[in-house]
Every structure is written in structure tokens, then in C-alpha cells.
Enzyme design. Structure first.
Site, PDB file in Angstrom:
ATOM      1  N   CYS A  32       1.292  -1.682   0.089  1.00  0.00           N
ATOM      2  CA  CYS A  32       0.102  -0.059  -0.306  1.00  0.00           C
ATOM      3  C   CYS A  32       0.186   1.433  -0.034  1.00  0.00           C
ATOM      4  CB  CYS A  32      -0.893  -0.532   1.396  1.00  0.00           C
ATOM      5  SG  CYS A  32      -1.945  -0.924   1.285  1.00  0.00           S
ATOM      6  N   CYS A  68      -4.079   6.062   7.589  1.00  0.00           N
ATOM      7  CA  CYS A  68      -2.333   6.817   8.037  1.00  0.00           C
ATOM      8  C   CYS A  68      -2.625   6.688   9.377  1.00  0.00           C
ATOM      9  CB  CYS A  68      -2.313   8.334   7.425  1.00  0.00           C
ATOM     10  SG  CYS A  68      -1.782   8.234   5.983  1.00  0.00           S
TER      11      CYS A  68
END
Ligand SMILES: Cc1ncc(COP(=O)(O)O)c(C=O)c1O
Ligand code: FES
Lengths: 296, 402
Positions: free
Chosen positions: A35, A106
Site C-alpha cells: 500500500c 495513516c
């Protein structure tokens, strides 16, 4: 270009606590290289007190991954491990004045690095149940895995069901085709075919609350954010609750300012977490509503 | 300082001469070309001129082979869907793994309607395997769609040769030439290419104007039906201003063709060599010996592209990246993955794409800035130690959940 807050930019351009930490006694490596986001968090913990004396990070990732890592290290320094573990991913996002929906992961990664580093310090094994799918609903940052699991676990068969259980699809509705595709797939696994005209299940699970309990809960959430608003010279007041729509009035320095939509979005998020249902918060003044509910 | 725009494969600035050519068609010449009165008449003539200018750029035999559309994506969709509708007995499509989403997403959707889509693989340099292609070309194939030049790496595919093969097999051939038109000389009349897509905003015309080239005699089924515009092949009142703009831009691209393939290529080569010489662990992706003159795609290992772009942006430099984060997806660019570029490099790819407006000073500036930026980000990377990658980087850092 992403719509990053000034705080995110600040932590990206001048990251705090970057690089190797000599003498670290708790290290957590998390993320996924496929990712494109991975993070190593290093802690120096004082054994007698469990206080985090220092925290550093190294991150392979985008602007918000680096900013989230930097923010996390700032937030946990000086805290005890137990205090630090209370930092949620939403806290990290809030500290950065919000993250775009595509980037919420995140902050999740930051939170997981913390758990991993603490487990490493305590000599425990940290296992993660994290599985991330492609982002389907941008309004509520819900990914495909979450939608799939929810459909499977609750035997859902309509887009409305999915919205009731996960919030996905409850905003601008552009993601309904994507949700239908997942329904088609999961339903065929259980031998059914998707019928666009199917009636949704009963109302969303409300945790069996009476109206009064619900309003009390809403009041409690508003109460919890009030001190912060007051510090900025503003206030919020509950006006009415109509099904899934919660009307409020914003007063003082917050009203109409650029931060209003952001603030409301945060409060809406908190309310949804508390009430465990999809709700929409509507300020009585026109304008802020569309910004608060959905930014496709 | 004005910004340095090295992202011309994403879009280009409209040339001032193009804007000037367009302006009268917003005001005095606002008529509908279909109208009988003189307000419309002049506009009709302007469109005719633009059609001939585009014909010239493409090297098409007839100006009636030029159909104006709203964008490259519309041209792509029209071409593929037309080929399928016109040959209902053929149910297969051949395309490549590295096409633009305008083709790939459409093909995924067509698969749901029962069409079989064959995706040609590429090698490490982004090249096709012709033997695989020949094997797949059966009488079941309705259309082959292969891009002329890749938007990320600039790598060319041998479309002229592939069109011959398709033609021999009785299949139609379409090429998405959005990146090639205006940058490489074309002579479609001497090829077996049946359909070709163009997008204005890649060659200094406005956004929202495209062309579908349709070779005379190719069976066609319109996507948009309605009025008789474009000879009934694309209904909808013409975007007159943009068509005029695209005509002018086509004319200017013809004039600049030599410059594009000499001077722009020289600047690109200088930029690339300058960066590679100063940045360790970086390499060019795609096929450097066979690509667009303006494109350089460089992979910087062990760091992530969005972070590179943000720092470049701080220095006023615009480029783009194949990292997952820049597109909001979970995977890095499908083009990089198709070429087998490892994740640690694929996320760190940066595409620099120049134009005829690019200058030597800009190239020098970028060469000066990039190495600092890369070094700064590598300092943050868990794969990096001091001046080089950690020993056995993939072992030194192996995060949970992959
Ligand atoms: C190869 C390719 N095909 C198609 C398109 C889409 O063109 P448009 O933006 O005009 O729809 C692009 C532009 O991004 C492209 O690079
Ligand atoms: S993207 Fe899902 S409701 Fe807006």
C-alpha cells in the site's frame, strides 16, 4: 492535490523526532509496503515509571503518513504507556486538524505502531486484525473490507442496510454502485441474488435506546466538546432531534468561521460512535450543512 | 519565480495563439453551425477548417474521418462499444495490462456483460510479447485496443504492425493515441488503424475536446444519438470554440514536431542523466530507447512518491507519481506493477514530462533540487541507513501485515 491542513503540512515539512532512536527499548514496525505506507516507531521507556522519555519514527510513506507519525511521537512523549495507549487514531487526526478520508488509514497506522511498540517493550506478542480494502465511501471513509464483513455478519441485502450498519452510502450517494457490487458478490456466496428493489431490514441497531436515552447521550457528547469550543470563544447548543437529523446552533467565534465545518464533522463522528448509528448534524445556519455532511 | 511545469502528460497549458483563435467564437461568432442564418454559417466554416487541421496532423486520408468528441475518454468508449455493437457475433477484446483507465475500467465493465477481455502482459521494460498477441487473435475478437504511447513511461507499442495483424484476422484495431498525437509524426492513411483517440488538452488545446479518428469504411455505431452533428456519428451541438482551438493547436503541433523530437528530447535526456548521476538507487522505468521524446519516468527506491511531489511542489516544481497515495488507491500504478517493479521502487516513481515551453534553465534547476529532496526523504525511511539502503533492506524492515 490533497487538501491537507496547515498542521499536516507543518509536520510533513518539518517532522519532529525523525530518525533512529539510540537506546530504544520498545519498537513497533507496522504498515504495508504494497500500500505504500509503513512505519517504525521507537520508544525509550523508563522502566520504574513506565513513562515514555522519548519517541522517534521512521516512515516510508506519503505526506500524511509522515505527518501522522510526527504528530504521534509528539503526543505520547511524557505520557505513561497506559496513558499513551488511550490515544486513538481520531485523536491523531484531530491533533493534525483533520485528514482527508483517503488518508485516515495513516492515523490508524500510527495507533497500531504504538500498540506494537508497547507490546514489544512489554515482551508481548502483538497481533493485528487489521485488514484494509479499497476505499468505497469517501464521505465516511469506509473501505470494501469493512462493508463486506458487515454484510456477511448481518446478512444484509440492500444498500440502505449497508448505510444503516456502516454509514457507507449515507452522504452524497456516489458510492452506491460500488456498494451494490459488493452486495452482489457477498450475496451470491450465500446463494442469493441481489434485488435492487428489496426492502431494507428493520431500522438500524440503535443499541435499544429510548428517545430520552438517545437525547441524553447526544447532550453528553456535546457537553464533552464544549470546553474546547469555549476555549476558542464559541459554544454549541442542541435544538432538536428529528430521527437521524440532529439540529444544533453554533455561537460565538466558531459560527461561520472556516473551522465550523471541520468542527461539526468531528462532532458528528463522535456522535455516530456513541450512538452507533448514522446521524447527520445540521447547524441551523444555512451553508455549513453541505460542507459538514459530505465532500465528494 | 514562476513554477516549473514538468507535468505535460497530465495536461498542457493552452497556447496563447490558440486562445486568441478561440475568442471570437465566444462573442461575435456564437452561432450554431446547424442554423440556416449567417450567424451559424461562419462557425460551420471554422469547424471545417479545424477538421482539416486535425486531418493534417493525423495524416488521415479524408477530413470526414475526423469526429469531434468531448474528450479522449469519450473517444475510447465510443470506439470500443461501437466495435462490439457492430459485430455482435464477436465477443472478445484484446488490450494490454498497461492501458489508461479510460480503456481498462471500460473493459472491466464490459466483462460483466459477458465479453471476454484478454490483457496482454508486458516485460520489465513495458514491451509486449507479439507471439502471445498472435495466438489470441482469433475470429472471436471484435476489437484490439492498444495505446500508441504509455502515459506513465512514454513507451511506444508497435501499433502499426499490430494493426496489420488485426486486420488480417478480421478484427478492428483501435489505438488510444492521446499521448502520442502532437508529439510523434503520424500518417494514418498508410496504416490499417481503424480508430484512434485524441485528447485536445495534451497538445496545448483546451480540456474537454477530443477526436475519434474513424477510417472510412469502418463499421460504426454511434454512442450518442440525436441530432445530425458530425454526420450523425456524434450527436450534440458542437463545442465550437474548443474545436477551433484544437484545430489551431494541431497546426502548431505540426510546426513544432521537429523541435519536439530534437530539442525537447535533448532536454529530457539531460534532465534524466543529470538526476541519475546524482541520485543513487534510482532508475528509469519503461523502454528508454523507444518512447515519447518528452517523458522520463524515474523510480527512486525506498521512498514514497507523494512525499516527493509535495517537496517538489514546495520548490515550485510540478511532476506526478505512480504511488498509491497520489491516486487514493491501495496499490501503486498498475503500469509499474505490470512491469514487475518492486513495491519499494514502484511507490517512488516520478514522471517528468516536458513540453516545447520547457527551458534549459528549468531543467538545470530540477537537476539541482531533486537530489536534496530524495536525500531528505530517505533520512526518514526505515529502509535507509546513512548513505545507502540498510543491509538487506527487505529484512531490516519487515512491517506487520503486508
Ligand atoms: C493514454 C490516455 N488515454 C486517455 C486519457 C483521457 O483523456 P481525457 O482526459 O481527454 O478524457 C488520457 C489522459 O489522462 C491518457 O493519458
Ligand atoms: S461517497 Fe459514500 S455517500 Fe458519499
Amino acid at each position: 492535490m490533497w487538501d491537507y491542513s496547515d498542521k499536516v503540512k507543518e509536520h510533513f515539512f518539518e517532522p519532529r523526532n525523525a530518525g533512529v532512536l539510540e537506546g530504544a527499548n520498545g519498537v513497533g514496525d507496522v504498515g504495508s509496503i504494497s500500500c505504500g505506507d509503513a512505519l517504525r516507531l521507537m520508544l525509550k521507556v523508563e522502566p520504574e515509571t513506565d513513562i515514555i522519555l522519548d519517541a522517534h519514527f521512521q516512515t516510508f510513506g506519503c505526506g500524511s503518513a509522515i505527518a501522522s507519525s510526527s504528530a504521534l511521537t509528539e503526543m505520547i512523549k511524557g505520557k505513561t504507556l497506559d496513558e499513551a495507549l488511550k490515544v486513538s487514531n481520531q485523536d491523531i487526526a484531530d491533533y493534525l486538524d483533520g485528514l482527508p478520508p483517503e488518508k485516515m488509514h495513516c492515523s490508524v497506522m500510527g495507533r497500531e505502531a504504538l500498540q506494537a511498540a508497547v507490546a514489544n517493550y512489554r515482551g508481548e506478542e502483538w497481533s493485528d486484525d487489521h485488514e484494509e480494502g479499497a476505499l468505497v465511501c469517501k464521505c465516511f471513509a469506509i473501505d470494501a473490507v469493512m462493508i463486506e464483513d458487515t454484510i456477511r455478519a448481518n446478512n444484509l441485502s440492500s444498500v440502505q442496510d449497508v448505510t444503516n450498519y456502516t454509514k457507507a452510502g449515507g452522504g452524497c450517494s456516489s458510492c452506491h454502485e460500488g456498494i451494490e457490487e459488493i452486495l452482489v458478490k457477498v450475496m451470491s456466496e450465500r446463494g442469493e441474488s441481489f434485488n435492487p428493489g428489496a426492502q431494507p431490514k428493520e431500522e438500524a441497531p440503535k443499541g435499544g435506546m429510548t428517545n430520552l436515552q438517545r437525547i441524553k447521550k447526544i447532550e453528553a457528547v456535546l457537553e464533552s466538546v464544549r470546553p474546547q469550543l469555549k476555549r476558542d470563544g464559541g459554544d454549541i447548543e442542541l435544538l432538536d432531534v428529528d430521527g437521524k437529523t440532529i439540529y444544533v446552533s453554533m455561537t460565538g467565534a466558531c459560527a461561520g468561521c472556516q473551522m465550523e465545518a471541520l468542527t461539526l464533522q468531528g462532532i458528528q463522528q463522535k456522535l455516530m460512535e456513541e450512538l452507533k448509528e448514522f446521524i447527520k448534524i445540521v447547524p441551523t445556519k444555512a451553508g455549513a450543512l453541505s460542507r459538514a455532511s459530505c465532500q465528494p | 519565480m514562476e513554477g516549473i511545469y514538468f507535468d505535460n502528460n497530465a495536461t498542457t497549458r493552452v497556447d496563447p495563439a490558440v486562445v486568441e483563435a478561440m475568442l471570437p467564437y465566444f462573442t461575435e461568432q456564437f452561432g450554431n453551425p446547424s442554423s440556416m442564418h449567417s450567424f451559424g454559417n461562419k462557425v460551420g466554416l471554422a469547424i471545417k477548417k479545424a477538421r482539416m487541421q486535425v486531418q493534417e496532423l493525423l495524416g488521415a486520408e479524408h477530413d470526414s474521418e475526423i469526429i469531434f468528441t468531448s474528450c479522449g475518454t469519450e473517444s475510447d468508449s465510443t470506439a470500443l462499444i461501437s466495435a462490439l455493437k457492430a459485430q455482435p457475433e464477436r465477443k472478445e477484446i484484446i488490450t494490454t495490462t498497461v492501458e489508461h483507465p479510460a480503456i481498462l475500467t471500460l473493459c472491466t465493465w464490459l466483462e460483466k456483460d459477458g465479453y471476454k477481455v484478454h490483457l496482454l502482459k508486458v516485460d520489465g521494460k513495458g514491451r509486449l510479447d507479439m507471439a502471445e498477441y498472435k495466438k489470441l487473435l482469433t475470429d472471436q475478437v471484435a476489437v484490439v485496443s492498444v495505446m500508441w504511447a504509455n502515459n506513465e513511461t512514454g513507451t511506444f507499442f508497435p501499433v502499426v504492425e499490430m494493426a496489420e495483424l488485426a486486420n488480417a484476422a478480421g478484427a478492428m484495431f483501435h489505438t488510444d493515441a492521446v499521448q502520442a498525437v502532437g508529439k510523434v509524426p503520424l500518417n494514418l492513411k498508410d496504416t490499417k488503424i481503424d480508430m484512434l483517440s485524441v485528447s485536445g488538452h495534451k497538445l496545448h488545446a483546451p480540456k474537454g475536446i477530443g477526436v475519434l479518428y474513424l477510417k472510412r469504411g469502418t463499421r460504426f455505431r454511434p454512442l450518442l444519438r440525436g441530432g445530425h452533428q458530425e454526420r450523425g456519428r456524434r450527436a450534440g451541438t458542437e463545442n465550437t470554440t474548443s474545436i477551433v482551438g484544437l484545430g489551431k493547436a494541431a497546426e502548431m503541433a505540426m510546426e513544432a514536431m521537429h523541435h519536439e523530437n530534437t530539442e525537447v528530447a535533448r532536454l529530457r535526456d539531460k534532465l534524466e542523466a543529470g538526476i541519475l548521476a546524482k541520485v543513487p538507487r534510482s532508475f528509469v522505468t519503461g523502454d528508454p530507447s523507444n518512447r515519447l521524446p518528452n517523458t522520463s519516468n524515474i523510480a527512486f527506491e525506498f521512498i514514497e512518491g507523494e512525499a516527493i511531489l509535495l517537496l517538489l511542489n514546495k520548490f515550485g516544481i510540478a511532476a506526478s507519481s505512480g504511488s498509491a497515495c497520489t491516486s487514493g488507491s491501495l496499490e501503486p500504478s498498475h503500469v509499474m506493477r505490470a512491469m514487475g517493479i518492486p513495491y519499494t521502487a514502484a511507490h517512488g516513481t516520478v514522471r517528468f514530462s516536458l513540453s516545447r515551453y520547457s527551458t534549459e534553465a528549468e531543467v538545470d534547476r530540477v537537476i539541482a533540487v531533486v537530489p536534496e529532496i530524495i536525500a531528505q526523504l530517505r533520512k526518514l525511511s526505515p529502509y535507509w541507513e546513512g548513505d545507502g539502503p540498510a543491509a538487506e533492506p527487505e529484512k531490516a524492515f519487515a512491517p506487520t501485515y503486508a
